[in-house]
Scaffold this motif. Structure first.
Motif: not given
Lengths: 333, 333
Positions: A175, A190-192, A195-200, A239
């Motif tokens: 941020x 594994x990624x940002x 401001x993102x959501x990660x399905x893992x 986040x």
């Protein structure tokens, strides 16, 4: 008067270890002696507890002489290596990692659900369940007692605290980098995540579910003693700093009632309803931050499955999802 | 060679209106004249389009003389008041609001799914579906054609762009306030959205579902022409700027296959698979930001419902969820 115990915390400098200290303090757990343990890297640090400065010692196989209860919050490999030594020295281990959860000789306990399982700790080890599973079952168990749980379809909204202090730091740093127009570094995820959501969450398994998703299946079956329970789970990192949320469709043997369910939560320990659509009331992760109780809202009839409710449960991941639940297990002993 | 059209955009200064202009430009839509309309407050502003400066005019009932296609992106009440005037003046209205979506005389169109419905615009109005519905159906329609869709259980992770420019601004301002230790102001959302998730999108209805959740039910039935389709939806706002994600359990008449589904998405326009657990590949909202195609991942057999798949679909809310879909409808005309 309860007998005071010699408590050890393994991983005392981590996010969950720190929260365990806070829970022991707030709940006035009777402590005769407190041993704080960590890796060589963190040994030598000083932690203040109830007005005393305690020096963190390096964890070794000989750290557990005289310890009554050893709270492990340092990851699966540490637990696998050192929990047997603690048990051999006579301590009861309460392990927050996933290492022993599915071991038949290790009870897996949510104190509001299956405290009696503590009697079966034949190895001297008790496991603390997965955080998303604890929070989901805090909502589902009272309903199960009334209606008989058959299946769970869940999608989670998991806070970065589930990845420990470094998850919290990574969200904060990303941020800050975005605000300054600097490059974003992803090391924990594994990624940002900002401001993102990660399905893992956790690693993928052969059936394309993640380990975290299968914990919901396997641990729920063990805790509820429902070997036939069906569970589909999609675990997603969001986040948010420290409360998990779970959107659930739960199907039952008997027809559930929305009004009755609200009353059930209002009268059950460790969980409460915050659910009044006519007054725009529903729980969000910030509502349970630093709180002990889980909150349930958005309770309504499911429109796809018969005898099913859709609902939304929120709980502090570090507290009820980990440290508090472990300290509550210690209170049973 | 396609005949160039006189295009009007109502709400040209809003987030979706701006994106409509970008889509018209990028897709080289044949335009003979461009009329930009907005409320009195925004009238007089200048917007640059393909090298020309165009002055935004105030929207009135007389704004539509000679207009062939009027793209409305200014909210339901504006559409209800001015769309009939546009249609009366001979324009075909493509309305992004929810005002006309369930009107039997108004087609509700996703161009990759039911373009033929454009023929039934007896009122001169075509409706653009809800963003979460469009993105979900971009994944579900190709599977429906192969397996026959029976039911949907969905939990959404919706970006703040769904609340327009002010939703985006509120998330940004709250993050800045938190960084500076200042007080957080919530005006667009009922509570803090920064580092939080909110399980309420649009207003609550008598059955305790929100209007947004019932759009998934009612609009999916209309677009797919499946009046018996069952849908349970939980719509959740997350601190993401402009792509929606949806976690779905979809049940079918016929047994679906994970491998086959991946191939279906790879060969269908407007959607693609990003799904390889063995290489940690799955789509996140940032992957579709400013992109036309929706992405599907986490495809696996559901463990609760027979003949069902669990999957995760992501799409740019402003683009495929609104502006692009509207411009694609204009291309059909």
């Amino acid at each position: 008067m309860k007998e005071a115990k010699h408590i050890a915390i393994v991983g005392a400098t981590g996010a969950v270890g720190e929260e365990m200290l806070a829970c022991l303090d707030q709940r006035a757990f009777p402590i005769s002696e407190l041993t704080l343990l960590a890796s060589a890297r963190s040994a030598g640090k000083t932690i203040s507890f109830q007005g005393k400065d305690i020096i963190v010692k390096e964890l070794t196989h000989n750290s557990f002489d005289g310890v009554d209860i050893a709270l492990f919050a340092a990851g699966g490999s540490t637990s696998l290596e050192f929990a047997p030594s603690a048990a051999k020295a006579g301590a009861t281990v309460i392990d927050n990692s996933s290492a022993y959860r599915m071991d038949d000789e290790v009870p897996l306990i949510v104190p509001e659900i299956n405290p009696e399982a503590a009697q079966q700790a034949s190895k001297g080890i008790i496991a603390n369940p997965n955080c998303t599973t604890i929070i989901s079952l805090m909502a589902l168990f009272p309903l199960h007692k009334k209606y008989g749980l058959k299946s769970i379809i869940a999608s989670s909204y998991q806070a970065v605290s589930g990845s420990g202090a470094q998850g919290i730091a990574e969200l904060k740093q990303q941020c800050e980098a975005i605000a300054k127009g600097e490059e974003i570094v992803s090391e924990v995820y594994p990624t940002q995540i900002a401001f993102n959501v990660i399905p893992q969450v956790d690693v993928f398994q052969p059936d394309h579910y993640t380990k975290e998703e299968l914990k919901m299946l396997n641990e729920s079956r063990k805790i509820l003693n429902l070997p036939e329970l069906k569970v589909t789970c999609t675990c997603v990192r969001v986040p948010v700093y420290r409360s998990h949320s779970v959107s659930i469709t739960a199907a039952f043997e008997n027809e559930p009632s929305v009004e009755e369910a609200r009353g059930i939560f209002a009268n059950y320990p460790g969980v409460d309803a915050k659910d009044d659509p006519s007054n725009n009331l529903f729980p969000t992760p910030l509502d349970t931050t630093l709180k002990d109780d889980c909150l349930v809202g958005r309770i309504r009839k499911d429109k796809v499955i018969d005898k099913a409710l859709a609902l939304w449960v929120v709980g502090d991941q570090v507290r009820k999802g980990a440290a508090l639940n472990a300290v509550q297990i210690a209170e049973i002993l």
